[in-house]
Motif scaffolding. Structure first.
Motif, PDB file in Angstrom:
ATOM      1  N   ARG A  75      -4.544   5.336   8.351  1.00 60.81           N
ATOM      2  CA  ARG A  75      -4.458   3.900   8.081  1.00 60.81           C
ATOM      3  C   ARG A  75      -5.789   3.312   7.624  1.00 60.81           C
ATOM      4  NH1 ARG A  75       0.449   2.282   9.718  1.00 60.81           N
ATOM      5  NH2 ARG A  75       1.547   3.572  11.259  1.00 60.81           N
ATOM      6  N   ASN A 101      -2.162   1.881   0.498  1.00 60.92           N
ATOM      7  CA  ASN A 101      -0.859   1.398   0.046  1.00 60.92           C
ATOM      8  C   ASN A 101      -0.665   1.646  -1.450  1.00 60.92           C
ATOM      9  OD1 ASN A 101      -0.200   0.496   2.622  1.00 60.92           O
ATOM     10  ND2 ASN A 101      -1.067  -1.539   2.267  1.00 60.92           N
ATOM     11  N   ASN A 112      -0.013   5.360  -1.928  1.00 62.99           N
ATOM     12  CA  ASN A 112       1.349   5.699  -1.505  1.00 62.99           C
ATOM     13  C   ASN A 112       2.374   5.225  -2.531  1.00 62.99           C
ATOM     14  OD1 ASN A 112       1.178   7.078   1.042  1.00 62.99           O
ATOM     15  ND2 ASN A 112       0.449   5.173   1.950  1.00 62.99           N
TER      16      ASN A 112
END
Length: 288
Positions: free
Chosen positions: A102, A108, A111
């Protein structure tokens, strides 16, 4: 209660009967191919259909194993599968482990890029142009690098890494473990089931390489086993992958022997990985 038990018994019998029928339908064609591979050409032409040959012979296998094209194609398939699967699983696990953190910057966005490539690929022509620009044509690297990472496998493996307790990582760091030591000494041993599962997936994909081979490889000496098998069964070309000028006659027994020898490595490997495969098939699919 007795009626309920009777219905349960009937349902169990129906399920097992269906599974037995499905298994028979799946095994019978393979058994027929195996039988023909041990038969003579005369028996195949005269009997038509049979399950057990009357004249048992290994001529088909001996003839095929003397074929330099088959030996070359089999060797190429082993090289492509061994090196390719190793690269696949190492790169996939490293990428999935990084995306599971994280604290990773632009996590993000990265991904999303992985997910986007799973939905929309670059296409055959752009990929071919990139491979040609990198001067990888007529090289196994064209196959290995163009299929190095499967986005779906990355996403599932990333979910598995995310499901691991944070306390495990914190304890390792308190003991002085760095990122590499944490990954190789702790994460990888705990991830054997999921790694074995995707190793099997990648192995099957690499062993069955066909389209990438005919797209990026022009040299017949580099063709893998699946290309050889198709040209033998469909095109019946006696010169395929042949370094000599000798013409080979592919009898039904030789063709069936080629099918058996092509499927044999995966049939031998799968039982040894079945335990890990059963454990890892659903891992990472619960948490996203």
């Amino acid at each position: 209660m007795r009626q309920l038990r009777g219905l349960d018994l009937l349902f169990t019998i129906m399920v097992y009967s269906f599974l037995l029928l499905a298994a028979t339908m799946a095994i019978f064609p393979l058994f027929y191919v195996l039988s023909v591979s041990f038969s003579t050409e005369y028996e195949y032409l005269t009997r038509g259909f049979f399950v057990i040959p009357k004249q048992f012979t290994l001529d088909g296998y001996l003839y095929l194993l003397s074929h330099p094209g088959f030996i070359s194609a089999f060797r190429n398939a082993v090289i492509i599968s061994a090196v390719g699967t190793t690269l696949n699983i190492v790169l996939t696990s490293l990428m999935a482990y990084g995306l599971s953190k994280r604290w990773l910057k632009f996590r993000n966005s990265l991904n999303f890029m992985v997910f986007f490539t799973m939905m929309f690929s670059g296409g055959m022509i752009p990929t071919y142009l990139v491979v040609r620009f990198l001067h990888l044509l007529d090289s196994f690297w064209a196959i290995w690098l163009s299929t190095a990472i499967a986005p779906f496998n990355v996403i599932v493996m990333r979910s598995f890494f995310q499901s691991m307790p944070l306390e495990l990582e914190e304890s390792a760091r308190m003991d002085g473990s760095g990122e590499w030591r944490l990954f190789w000494s702790i994460i990888v041993p705990l991830s054997i089931p999921v790694i074995a599962t995707f190793t099997l997936f990648y192995l099957v994909t690499n062993w069955n390489t066909y389209f990438s081979a005919i797209l990026y490889l022009n040299d017949a000496k580099l063709m893998p086993l699946q290309v050889f098998l198709r040209q033998m069964l469909v095109e019946d070309d006696p010169t395929i992958s042949n370094a000599t000028n000798v013409l080979y006659k592919y009898t039904p027994a030789v063709k069936m022997a080629a099918i058996i020898l092509t499927a044999l490595p995966l049939l031998v490997i799968f039982p040894f990985m079945q335990k890990h495969f059963n454990q890892g098939a659903m891992l990472g699919s619960i948490k996203g």
